[in-house]
Design a protein around this motif. Structure first.
Motif, short mmCIF file in Angstrom:
data_model
loop_
_atom_site.label_atom_id
_atom_site.label_comp_id
_atom_site.label_asym_id
_atom_site.label_seq_id
_atom_site.Cartn_x
_atom_site.Cartn_y
_atom_site.Cartn_z
N PHE A 347 0.86 -1.18 0.00
CA PHE A 347 0.00 0.00 0.00
C PHE A 347 0.90 1.23 0.00
CE2 PHE A 347 -2.64 -3.34 1.60
CZ PHE A 347 -3.92 -3.05 1.16
N ASN A 348 0.79 2.05 -1.07
CA ASN A 348 1.65 3.22 -1.20
C ASN A 348 1.21 4.38 -0.32
OD1 ASN A 348 3.16 1.90 -3.20
ND2 ASN A 348 1.72 2.53 -4.80
N ARG A 349 -0.04 4.37 0.12
CA ARG A 349 -0.56 5.46 0.96
C ARG A 349 -1.46 4.87 2.03
NH1 ARG A 349 -3.34 9.72 -2.99
NH2 ARG A 349 -3.36 10.93 -1.06
N PRO A 350 -1.71 5.62 3.12
CA PRO A 350 -2.64 5.12 4.15
C PRO A 350 -4.07 5.02 3.60
CG PRO A 350 -1.26 6.89 5.00
CD PRO A 350 -1.05 6.88 3.53
N VAL A 351 -4.87 4.20 4.24
CA VAL A 351 -6.29 4.04 3.91
C VAL A 351 -7.10 4.91 4.86
CG1 VAL A 351 -8.21 2.41 3.84
CG2 VAL A 351 -5.96 1.72 3.02
N SER A 352 -8.08 5.64 4.30
CA SER A 352 -8.92 6.53 5.12
C SER A 352 -10.15 5.75 5.59
CB SER A 352 -9.34 7.75 4.30
OG SER A 352 -10.19 8.59 5.08
N TRP A 353 -10.29 5.61 6.92
CA TRP A 353 -11.43 4.89 7.52
C TRP A 353 -12.44 5.89 8.08
CZ3 TRP A 353 -12.27 -0.38 7.55
CH2 TRP A 353 -11.22 -1.19 7.17
N GLN A 354 -13.72 5.56 7.94
CA GLN A 354 -14.80 6.36 8.53
C GLN A 354 -15.78 5.42 9.22
OE1 GLN A 354 -18.21 8.32 6.27
NE2 GLN A 354 -16.95 10.11 6.71
N PHE A 355 -16.12 5.73 10.48
CA PHE A 355 -17.01 4.88 11.28
C PHE A 355 -18.24 5.68 11.67
CE2 PHE A 355 -12.63 3.64 11.97
CZ PHE A 355 -12.66 2.29 11.66
N LYS A 356 -19.43 5.09 11.46
CA LYS A 356 -20.70 5.73 11.81
C LYS A 356 -21.15 5.18 13.16
CE LYS A 356 -23.59 6.17 8.48
NZ LYS A 356 -24.59 5.84 7.45
N LEU A 357 -21.05 5.99 14.23
CA LEU A 357 -21.21 5.48 15.60
C LEU A 357 -22.34 6.15 16.37
CD1 LEU A 357 -17.42 5.42 16.50
CD2 LEU A 357 -18.80 3.53 15.69
N ALA A 358 -23.32 6.71 15.68
CA ALA A 358 -24.37 7.47 16.37
C ALA A 358 -25.09 6.62 17.41
CB ALA A 358 -25.37 8.02 15.36
N ASP A 359 -25.38 5.34 17.10
CA ASP A 359 -26.15 4.49 18.01
C ASP A 359 -25.27 3.58 18.87
OD1 ASP A 359 -28.49 5.51 16.94
OD2 ASP A 359 -28.53 4.01 15.33
N GLN A 360 -23.97 3.50 18.57
CA GLN A 360 -23.11 2.57 19.30
C GLN A 360 -22.49 3.19 20.55
OE1 GLN A 360 -23.32 2.57 15.95
NE2 GLN A 360 -24.30 0.57 16.07
N LEU A 361 -22.60 4.51 20.74
CA LEU A 361 -21.88 5.18 21.83
C LEU A 361 -22.78 5.61 22.97
CD1 LEU A 361 -19.30 7.32 19.86
CD2 LEU A 361 -18.96 5.16 21.03
N ARG A 362 -24.01 5.09 23.03
CA ARG A 362 -24.86 5.43 24.18
C ARG A 362 -24.26 4.84 25.45
NH1 ARG A 362 -29.36 4.14 20.50
NH2 ARG A 362 -30.31 6.10 19.83
N GLY A 363 -23.97 5.68 26.42
CA GLY A 363 -23.33 5.23 27.66
C GLY A 363 -21.82 5.14 27.56
N TYR A 364 -21.22 5.59 26.44
CA TYR A 364 -19.77 5.53 26.26
C TYR A 364 -19.26 6.90 25.82
CZ TYR A 364 -19.98 0.47 26.60
OH TYR A 364 -20.15 -0.81 27.03
N GLN A 365 -17.98 7.13 25.98
CA GLN A 365 -17.38 8.41 25.63
C GLN A 365 -15.96 8.19 25.11
OE1 GLN A 365 -17.04 10.79 29.14
NE2 GLN A 365 -15.73 9.35 30.21
N SER A 366 -15.40 9.26 24.48
CA SER A 366 -14.02 9.29 23.98
C SER A 366 -13.70 8.10 23.08
CB SER A 366 -13.03 9.32 25.15
OG SER A 366 -13.28 10.41 25.99
N PRO A 367 -14.40 7.96 21.93
CA PRO A 367 -14.08 6.85 21.02
C PRO A 367 -12.69 7.02 20.42
CG PRO A 367 -15.57 8.40 19.97
CD PRO A 367 -15.46 8.84 21.40
N GLN A 368 -11.98 5.91 20.27
CA GLN A 368 -10.65 5.88 19.68
C GLN A 368 -10.55 4.69 18.73
OE1 GLN A 368 -8.77 5.77 23.69
NE2 GLN A 368 -7.50 7.44 22.95
#
Length: 455
Positions: A347-368
């Protein structure tokens, strides 16, 4: 009349004693409940923290204006006329400070200041706003909030290297045998230019005017994307030309050329090129791939892998959660195959990742975002950006990395304890007040009957 006076004094003293006892009871209860809560709750720092610093020359004291800085999750900043910059973020925000553009070329540097915890000496990595400790799993146990609204001193310092003064001999020494002088260091090459190949084959052609015929002379070519970190392309050229076959369309490249002799290296000659000006019309489009659960999307930019290759985002078995953090999305793995159905590993360049977390973070904070290293260890990726409003988390990661999204649980236990304590106090006050209210009303009626009876 004498008997009523005695009764009246008796009742008055009785009520005073009862009210005094009730007051002492309520005061003790308030002190017990809220005293225990104040010991249980930690000292809270300011709601927002101002990150600030300066980019300047240590030798002259002058600041550099217009320098762009990347703060990872905290956004970006640009230095003002005096080299100062500042950004206000929420307390607890994880951030970094990196030079992103507009940095000076001539002085030596940069070196960071006030960053003793980190081995990297050119940027501030893995910081946390309002916390007096470098944020990683090895943080000391006495980490605590600063309880102040400023994280300052995030400086980048350049310096001018002073010339070395010649050391004069105490007494002249007669020369017995004449020796040839060492070869002089040559000046920077001239007429250094870079052009895209006319064949549109992702090749950049570099050329320059050859320097004099000096014994042991070679040319060194380096390339950069930000004029801060440089990659050596060739260091032993003898001809005054070079072809860079790995230039990607749409990317701005910076090149520098120096002459190397036994006496040392010359100054740099600089040139740059935006490959997209020529190759944009023939460049293949970016590849966008989405996971089956719809939470992850990987964008493979044009030129990252071999032409004609196809990819997919696979969901691996999710590991068990533990401790204060849990896996909220993934693990995901990008798998690509070339036209011969062979796995792509380059891989000549990094891959750009995007995560859709609107419903997965209820009760959680500071996603990494974390990746699995070759040794099987979990490593947090820097540069992740989270938009709480849209619920989107983005990060660039190596193409071969297996990535997951982790987040910490939010503990609301102290809120429940505070609510229960307040309810107990309220019930105690009501129960203590009712009998005294009733007793006061009866005593007043007796007072009226006694008064009018005596009249």
């Amino acid at each position: 009349m004498l008997s009523w006076t005695i009764v009246k004094k008796h009742h008055t003293a009785y009520f005073q004693v009862r009210w005094l006892a009730a007051g002492l009871f309520v005061t003790s209860l308030f002190g017990l409940v809220f005293g225990s809560l104040s010991q249980a709750l930690p000292v809270q720092a300011a709601d927002q923290v101002t990150l600030s610093g300066r980019v300047y020359n240590l030798s002259t004291g002058a600041g550099y204006a217009g320098v762009n800085l990347s703060l990872c999750s905290a956004g970006t900043a640009v230095t003002g006329a005096n080299g100062n910059w500042q950004v206000t973020v929420d307390n607890g925000t994880y951030y970094c400070v990196r030079l992103a553009g507009g940095v000076p070329n001539a002085p030596s540097g940069p070196m960071v200041r006030n960053n003793p915890e980190v081995g990297v000496k050119t940027s501030y990595e893995n910081q946390q706003a309002g916390v007096n400790c470098y944020h990683n799993p090895a943080c000391p146990a006495d980490q605590q909030p600063w309880d102040r609204p400023i994280d300052g001193g995030l400086d980048f310092v350049y310096s001018n290297e002073p010339p070395v003064a010649p050391v004069a001999a105490a007494t002249p020494v007669p020369v017995v045998v004449a020796t040839p002088a060492p070869p002089a260091v040559l000046g920077a090459p001239v007429d250094f230019v870079v052009k895209a190949s006319a064949d549109n084959d992702h090749t950049a052609n570099l050329s320059w005017t050859p320097v004099g015929d000096v014994a042991g002379r070679t040319y060194k070519i380096e390339r950069s994307l930000d004029r801060n970190s440089w990659e050596v392309l060739a260091d032993s050229l003898t001809d005054p030309s070079y072809q860079d076959p790995k230039a990607v369309a749409g990317v701005h490249y910076y090149y520098r050329l120096s002459v190397v002799t036994p006496a040392g290296a010359s100054d740099f000659a600089l040139a740059d090129l935006v490959m997209g000006n020529v190759l944009a019309a023939t460049s293949p489009p970016d590849g966008v791939y989405t996971s089956a659960d719809g939470l992850a999307k990987a964008t493979v930019r044009a030129g990252t892998i071999s032409a004609g290759a196809t990819c997919s985002v696979n969901i691996l078995d999710r590991p068990a959660s533990g401790g204060s953090k849990a896996t909220k999305a993934g693990p995901y793995q990008l798998q690509c195959k070339d036209t011969m159905n062979a796995a792509v590993t380059q891989f000549n360049r990094p891959v750009s990742w995007q995560f859709k977390l609107a419903d997965q973070l209820r009760g959680y904070q500071s996603p990494q975002v974390a990746q699995k290293t070759d040794g099987g260890e979990t490593e947090i990726l820097t540069g992740a950006l989270y938009d709480a409003k849209s619920g989107l988390l983005t990060v660039d990661a190596p193409g071969k990395a297996t990535v997951s999204v982790i987040a910490a649980r939010v503990d609301y236990g102290w809120v429940a304890y505070a609510a229960i304590g307040g309810l107990v106090v309220l019930v105690a006050v009501v129960l203590a007040f009712i009998p005294f209210r009733s007793q006061r009303k009866m005593s007043y009626q007796e007072y009226l009957r006694a008064k009018y009876y005596n009249l």
